[in-house]
Write an enzyme that holds these catalytic residues in place. Sequence first.
Site, short mmCIF file in Angstrom:
data_model
loop_
_atom_site.label_atom_id
_atom_site.label_comp_id
_atom_site.label_asym_id
_atom_site.label_seq_id
_atom_site.Cartn_x
_atom_site.Cartn_y
_atom_site.Cartn_z
N ALA A 9 0.82 -1.21 0.00
CA ALA A 9 0.00 0.00 0.00
C ALA A 9 0.86 1.26 0.00
CB ALA A 9 -0.91 -0.01 1.23
N ALA A 10 2.05 1.16 -0.57
CA ALA A 10 2.96 2.31 -0.51
C ALA A 10 2.96 3.15 -1.77
CB ALA A 10 4.38 1.83 -0.21
N GLY A 11 2.40 2.60 -2.85
CA GLY A 11 2.52 3.26 -4.16
C GLY A 11 1.82 4.61 -4.20
N ARG A 15 -2.12 7.36 -11.34
CA ARG A 15 -3.19 7.35 -12.34
C ARG A 15 -4.55 7.77 -11.76
NH1 ARG A 15 -1.24 1.40 -14.19
NH2 ARG A 15 -0.35 1.53 -12.10
N GLN A 79 7.99 1.93 3.52
CA GLN A 79 8.87 1.87 2.34
C GLN A 79 9.09 3.33 1.94
OE1 GLN A 79 7.02 0.62 -1.31
NE2 GLN A 79 8.91 -0.10 -2.23
N TYR A 373 -36.24 21.25 15.77
CA TYR A 373 -34.87 20.89 16.11
C TYR A 373 -34.83 20.46 17.57
CZ TYR A 373 -30.09 21.01 17.59
OH TYR A 373 -28.89 20.64 18.15
C1 UD1 Z 1 0.96 -4.86 -10.63
C2 UD1 Z 1 1.79 -6.03 -11.17
C3 UD1 Z 1 1.13 -6.59 -12.41
C4 UD1 Z 1 -0.30 -7.02 -12.06
C5 UD1 Z 1 -1.09 -5.87 -11.44
C6 UD1 Z 1 -2.40 -6.40 -10.91
C7 UD1 Z 1 4.10 -5.48 -10.59
C8 UD1 Z 1 5.40 -5.01 -11.08
N1 UD1 Z 1 3.13 -5.55 -11.48
O1 UD1 Z 1 0.96 -3.85 -11.61
O2 UD1 Z 1 1.84 -7.71 -12.90
O3 UD1 Z 1 -0.96 -7.47 -13.24
O4 UD1 Z 1 -0.36 -5.31 -10.34
O5 UD1 Z 1 -3.25 -5.38 -10.51
O6 UD1 Z 1 3.97 -5.82 -9.44
N2 UD1 Z 1 3.31 -0.62 -4.33
C9 UD1 Z 1 4.09 -0.46 -3.23
N3 UD1 Z 1 5.38 -0.05 -3.40
C10 UD1 Z 1 5.90 0.21 -4.61
C11 UD1 Z 1 5.09 0.05 -5.73
C12 UD1 Z 1 3.78 -0.37 -5.57
O7 UD1 Z 1 3.67 -0.71 -2.09
O8 UD1 Z 1 7.09 0.58 -4.66
C13 UD1 Z 1 1.91 -1.07 -4.14
C14 UD1 Z 1 0.87 -0.10 -4.68
O9 UD1 Z 1 0.43 0.78 -3.66
C15 UD1 Z 1 -0.25 -1.02 -5.15
C16 UD1 Z 1 0.45 -2.34 -5.46
O10 UD1 Z 1 1.73 -2.26 -4.87
O11 UD1 Z 1 -1.23 -1.23 -4.14
C17 UD1 Z 1 0.59 -2.58 -6.97
O12 UD1 Z 1 1.28 -1.47 -7.54
P1 UD1 Z 1 0.81 -0.83 -8.91
O13 UD1 Z 1 1.73 0.27 -9.24
O14 UD1 Z 1 -0.63 -0.54 -8.88
O15 UD1 Z 1 1.10 -2.06 -9.91
P2 UD1 Z 1 0.47 -2.34 -11.32
O16 UD1 Z 1 1.10 -1.47 -12.32
O17 UD1 Z 1 -1.01 -2.30 -11.24
CA CA Z 2 -2.41 -1.68 -9.69
#
Ligand code: UD1
Ligand code: CA
Length: 464
Positions: A9-11, A15, A79, A373
């Site tokens: 959940a760090a991303g 988008r 992270q 009221y």
């Molecule tokens: C990812 C998968 C892809 C899969 C898809 C499914 C990878 C490289 N790709 O792509 O194969 O089909 O999910 O939905 O894993 N996150 C972190 N730290 C980071 C990066 C991401 O915690 O450094 C978390 C994000 O918050 C997210 C999850 O990991 O909840 C997935 O990251 P996201 O960037 O959405 O991956 P996708 O491009 O969707």
């Molecule tokens: Ca995703």
Amino acid sequence: MDATAIVLAAGEGTRMKSKHAKLSHAILGKPMINWVVDAAIEAACERIVVVVGCHADEVRALLADAYADSPIPVETVEQAEQLGTGHAVRIALEATGINKGPVVVLNGDLPLIQPETIRRFASSIAEGDVAGSVLTMTPPDPFGYGRIQLDAEGSIVRIIEQKDCTPEQAECLLECNAGCYAFDGALLAGHIGQIRSENAQSEYYLPDMVEILKAAGERVGIYHCDDYRDGLGVNTRAQLAELTAIARDRVNARLMAEGVTFIDPAQAWISPDAQIGRDTVVWPQTHLIGRAQVGEDCQLGPNARLTNVRAGNGCVIDETVAIDVALEDDVTCGPRAYLRPGTHMLTGSKAGTHVEIKKSTIGEGSKVPHLSYIGDTTMGAGVNVGAGSITCNYDGARKHATVIGDGAFIGSDTMMVAPVRIGAGALVGASSCITKDVPDGALALERSEQRIIEGYADAKRAKE
Ligand code: UD1
Ligand code: CA
């Protein structure tokens, strides 16, 4: 079950184009992160580690709020730099020292994942069938997902991210990685350092573990979702809306199977955590948010927004907004009632049209039917509050209490200036401004006497 869940959940969720954490966005009133953590809890994972990074405080606050009393502790690991999903898992393993047992990794943006799938994944590792397993699906639109490459025997070779696919791979590989994995903890910890970032996004991809484990001579399996919707991810607002519709249909289908009537199930948004009793009817535009508990034979809506509401049997809740409210049996609300936190309506009571009630108890069978009221009030049983009556509970600095005894009758347009007590069985004449306590059984009247000037109106009209 002796399994650990790591939730990513760090991303940044770029988008989504949001100022907030992607996983704070809600589906049916429940933040996405809670859907995934709840699924891991329901799957009976023993330990849950959430990797936070972007908007870490916001995500931590959501977790603290929801899981403060959870029997399974929900830990967080930070992270600091988001270098990819593989990096996120490495950080989680290093920070927690997890290096054995089944480890299930869940993308945080996978809200519709089923607990049963997580359980099955973890047990396939526990039983030693495979060293790793990947959940796959074949969605109608595979764009954006990592694609599963299989060998001639149908075994997984590797996962190729959309951005690393050749045009031919993007077109032909239609089975996708759902973002849910299970690993043998020892092998995961032993090999995670081998993930490299030489790819289109210069990120450490967790899906690369498939090739790494296979190169080490381990078996990796795939598990294809029968229902691709379980594996859909949320990267955009359009996907958020799409998954909301799916979740709504699933919740409503379950409730209908349990004996609840929906006039139009496409127009009711019911929390996945709601309970509704048999023969209750849900009218269009009903929103049930949070911990909702509704009894049997109720009518909900049309046009009701009910957050953390508990209602007994036989309640009619028509065009009402209610937040943190408890209604006993046979309570009637609305149309157009606003019930605010701390309102407790006892059996057979009524909050009618254009009525606002806050932090008050409305006694058994008591009625507040029109344009009133009521705040900070304790009302006994069998009270009638006439139209347009108001408790003046706020003096500009502090709130004060009003007490209304059993069977009191409050005439229309009464102002009750708190703190004030109206005795049991008392009568208050219409349009009175009550500033002093009224004894039990007394009449209180506060208004100037009416004057009559005979013929005045006719004379005035004649002059004009
Ligand atoms: C990812 C998968 C892809 C899969 C898809 C499914 C990878 C490289 N790709 O792509 O194969 O089909 O999910 O939905 O894993 N996150 C972190 N730290 C980071 C990066 C991401 O915690 O450094 C978390 C994000 O918050 C997210 C999850 O990991 O909840 C997935 O990251 P996201 O960037 O959405 O991956 P996708 O491009 O969707
Ligand atoms: Ca995703």
